[in-house]
Write a protein that holds these residues in place. Structure first.
Motif, PDB file in Angstrom:
ATOM      1  N   CYS A  17       0.834  -1.211   0.000  1.00 14.79           N
ATOM      2  CA  CYS A  17       0.000   0.000   0.000  1.00 14.79           C
ATOM      3  C   CYS A  17       0.867   1.258   0.000  1.00 14.79           C
ATOM      4  N   TYR A  18       1.880   1.263   0.854  1.00 19.29           N
ATOM      5  CA  TYR A  18       2.758   2.439   0.935  1.00 19.29           C
ATOM      6  C   TYR A  18       3.611   2.577  -0.322  1.00 19.29           C
ATOM      7  N   ASP A  19       4.161   1.465  -0.797  1.00 18.49           N
ATOM      8  CA  ASP A  19       4.970   1.498  -2.018  1.00 18.49           C
ATOM      9  C   ASP A  19       4.152   1.999  -3.212  1.00 18.49           C
ATOM     10  N   THR A  20       2.960   1.429  -3.387  1.00 23.20           N
ATOM     11  CA  THR A  20       2.129   1.791  -4.532  1.00 23.20           C
ATOM     12  C   THR A  20       1.696   3.249  -4.463  1.00 23.20           C
ATOM     13  N   SER A  21       1.371   3.725  -3.277  1.00 19.48           N
ATOM     14  CA  SER A  21       0.968   5.125  -3.115  1.00 19.48           C
ATOM     15  C   SER A  21       2.105   6.073  -3.486  1.00 19.48           C
ATOM     16  N   LEU A  22       3.313   5.762  -3.026  1.00 21.84           N
ATOM     17  CA  LEU A  22       4.467   6.593  -3.347  1.00 21.84           C
ATOM     18  C   LEU A  22       4.797   6.526  -4.839  1.00 21.84           C
ATOM     19  N   GLU A  23       4.670   5.347  -5.418  1.00 15.52           N
ATOM     20  CA  GLU A  23       4.916   5.206  -6.856  1.00 15.52           C
ATOM     21  C   GLU A  23       3.907   6.005  -7.675  1.00 15.52           C
ATOM     22  N   ASP A  71      12.952   3.530   2.716  1.00 13.72           N
ATOM     23  CA  ASP A  71      13.546   2.812   1.587  1.00 13.72           C
ATOM     24  C   ASP A  71      13.198   3.491   0.269  1.00 13.72           C
ATOM     25  N   PHE A  72      11.952   3.939   0.145  1.00 14.54           N
ATOM     26  CA  PHE A  72      11.525   4.568  -1.107  1.00 14.54           C
ATOM     27  C   PHE A  72      12.218   5.916  -1.306  1.00 14.54           C
ATOM     28  N   LEU A  73      12.281   6.727  -0.272  1.00 17.45           N
ATOM     29  CA  LEU A  73      12.872   8.063  -0.394  1.00 17.45           C
ATOM     30  C   LEU A  73      14.359   8.005  -0.717  1.00 17.45           C
ATOM     31  N   THR A  74      15.025   6.959  -0.277  1.00 22.87           N
ATOM     32  CA  THR A  74      16.457   6.843  -0.538  1.00 22.87           C
ATOM     33  C   THR A  74      16.754   6.137  -1.857  1.00 22.87           C
ATOM     34  N   GLU A 121      16.365   5.853  -6.120  1.00 20.95           N
ATOM     35  CA  GLU A 121      16.458   6.843  -7.208  1.00 20.95           C
ATOM     36  C   GLU A 121      15.097   7.413  -7.562  1.00 20.95           C
ATOM     37  N   LYS A 122      14.075   6.566  -7.623  1.00 24.07           N
ATOM     38  CA  LYS A 122      12.755   7.056  -8.027  1.00 24.07           C
ATOM     39  C   LYS A 122      12.093   7.904  -6.947  1.00 24.07           C
ATOM     40  N   GLY A 123      12.576   7.773  -5.716  1.00 20.64           N
ATOM     41  CA  GLY A 123      11.981   8.553  -4.638  1.00 20.64           C
ATOM     42  C   GLY A 123      12.541   9.946  -4.480  1.00 20.64           C
ATOM     43  N   SER A 124      13.521  10.305  -5.279  1.00 19.33           N
ATOM     44  CA  SER A 124      14.184  11.609  -5.110  1.00 19.33           C
ATOM     45  C   SER A 124      13.265  12.782  -5.415  1.00 19.33           C
ATOM     46  N   SER A 125      12.189  12.547  -6.166  1.00 15.92           N
ATOM     47  CA  SER A 125      11.293  13.650  -6.518  1.00 15.92           C
ATOM     48  C   SER A 125      10.271  13.958  -5.423  1.00 15.92           C
ATOM     49  N   ILE A 126      10.170  13.103  -4.413  1.00 16.81           N
ATOM     50  CA  ILE A 126       9.256  13.356  -3.301  1.00 16.81           C
ATOM     51  C   ILE A 126       9.964  14.257  -2.283  1.00 16.81           C
TER      52      ILE A 126
END
Length: 238
Positions: free
Chosen positions: A131-137, A174-177, A179-184
Motif C-alpha cells: 500500500c505504501y509502495d504503490t501510493s508513493l509510486e 527505503d523509497f525516499l532513498t 532513485e525514483k523517490g528523489s522527486s518526493i
C-alpha cells in the motif's frame, strides 16, 4: 481553513523544538539531515491539508465508508464518489488515484490495506507494505512532490499499531532513498488519536534519528608534573 506545508514542522524542526526526542534504543539507521527535512508528523484533520495528495485508507469498493474514508469523501464532495465509481474498485495491497475536488489536496490516493489476521501476519505485512509502495509510486508517476498518509489498516481493520508504524516508516525510508523517490520532497504521517501520536513518536527516531549529541570533552587524568608538585605544597583547607 487549509493547512499548508509551511504550517507543519519537519522532523529536524520537531527535534530542535523538543517536540520529538531521540529514542533510548539504538537507531536502526544513521542520522540523515536531508531525510529529516522531508518527513513530518502531523496531528490533525487530513482533509484540511493543502498538499499534492492525501492517502485515504479506503475499502475495496473505493466508494466511501466510515472513519477517515468517509470524512474524505464528504469533504471532497459527490464528484469524488462519481470518479471512484469509474475505477472498478481496487485490490487489497494496491492503490488508485483520483482528483481531490473540493479538498485542499490536489489528489486523493486510495490505498486498500489488509484486514489483519494474526495467523497470516507475513501476508498482511506484505500487503500493507505494498500500500505504501504503490501510493508513493503513484505520486512519482503523477509528478507529485508532497504526500500525506493516513493510518492504513490501523482502524477497524485491526492491524497492530506499532507493527503498522514500523512498516510505514521502513517502506517510506527505503523509497525516499531510492532513485525514483528523489522527486518526493515531503511525506507527512497524519494522525489523530493520541495512541497513534505516541506510536509514531516512539518509532520515528529509530528510522529518522536526530543528529548525535556532541560528546563531552574528557578530562585529562594525567596532570602536568609541575601542577602536581604545586598541589602537594599547598595545604588543604579544612
Amino acid at each position: 481553513m487549509s493547512v499548508t506545508l509551511a504550517d507543519i514542522d519537519t522532523l529536524d524542526q520537531a527535534y530542535a523544538s523538543g517536540d520529538l526526542e531521540a529514542s533510548s534504543k539504538e537507531p536502526l539507521f544513521a542520522h540523515d539531515e536531508s531525510l529529516n527535512k522531508r518527513i513530518s508528523l502531523y496531528r490533525g484533520d487530513i482533509t484540511k491539508l493543502e498538499v499534492d495528495a492525501i492517502v485515504n485508507a479506503a475499502n475495496r469498493s473505493l466508494l466511501g465508508g466510515g472513519g477517515v474514508d468517509g470524512a474524505i469523501h464528504r469533504a471532497a464532495g459527490d464528484e469524488l464518489y462519481d470518479e471512484c465509481k469509474t475505477l472498478d474498485g481496487c485490490a487489497t495491497g494496491s492503490a488508485k488515484i483520483t482528483k481531490g475536488y473540493k479538498l485542499p489536496s490536489k489528489h486523493v490516493i486510495h490505498a486498500v490495506g489488509p484486514i489483519y489476521d494474526d495467523e497470516e501476519d507475513e501476508r498482511c505485512a506484505k500487503l500493507l507494505k505494498s500500500c505504501y509502495d504503490t501510493s508513493l509510486e503513484l505520486a512519482v508517476e503523477n509528478k507529485l512532490s508532497s504526500i500525506a498518509f493516513s493510518g492504513i489498516s490501523t482502524g477497524i481493520y485491526g492491524y497492530p499499531l506499532d507493527a503498522a508504524t514500523h512498516i510505514a516508516l521502513r517502506t517510506t525510508r527505503d523509497f525516499l532513498t531510492s532513485e525514483k523517490g528523489s522527486s518526493i520532497s515531503r511525506v507527512i504521517f497524519t494522525v489523530f488519536r493520541s495512541i497513534d501520536v505516541n506510536s509514531y513518536k516512539k518509532i520515528l527516531p529509530l528510522y529518522f534519528p536526530p543528529a548525535p549529541a556532541p560528546s563531552e570533552p574528557k578530562e585529562d587524568a594525567a596532570q602536568p608534573a609541575e601542577e602536581s608538585k604545586e598541589k602537594e605544597k599547598t595545604p588543604s583547607a579544612i
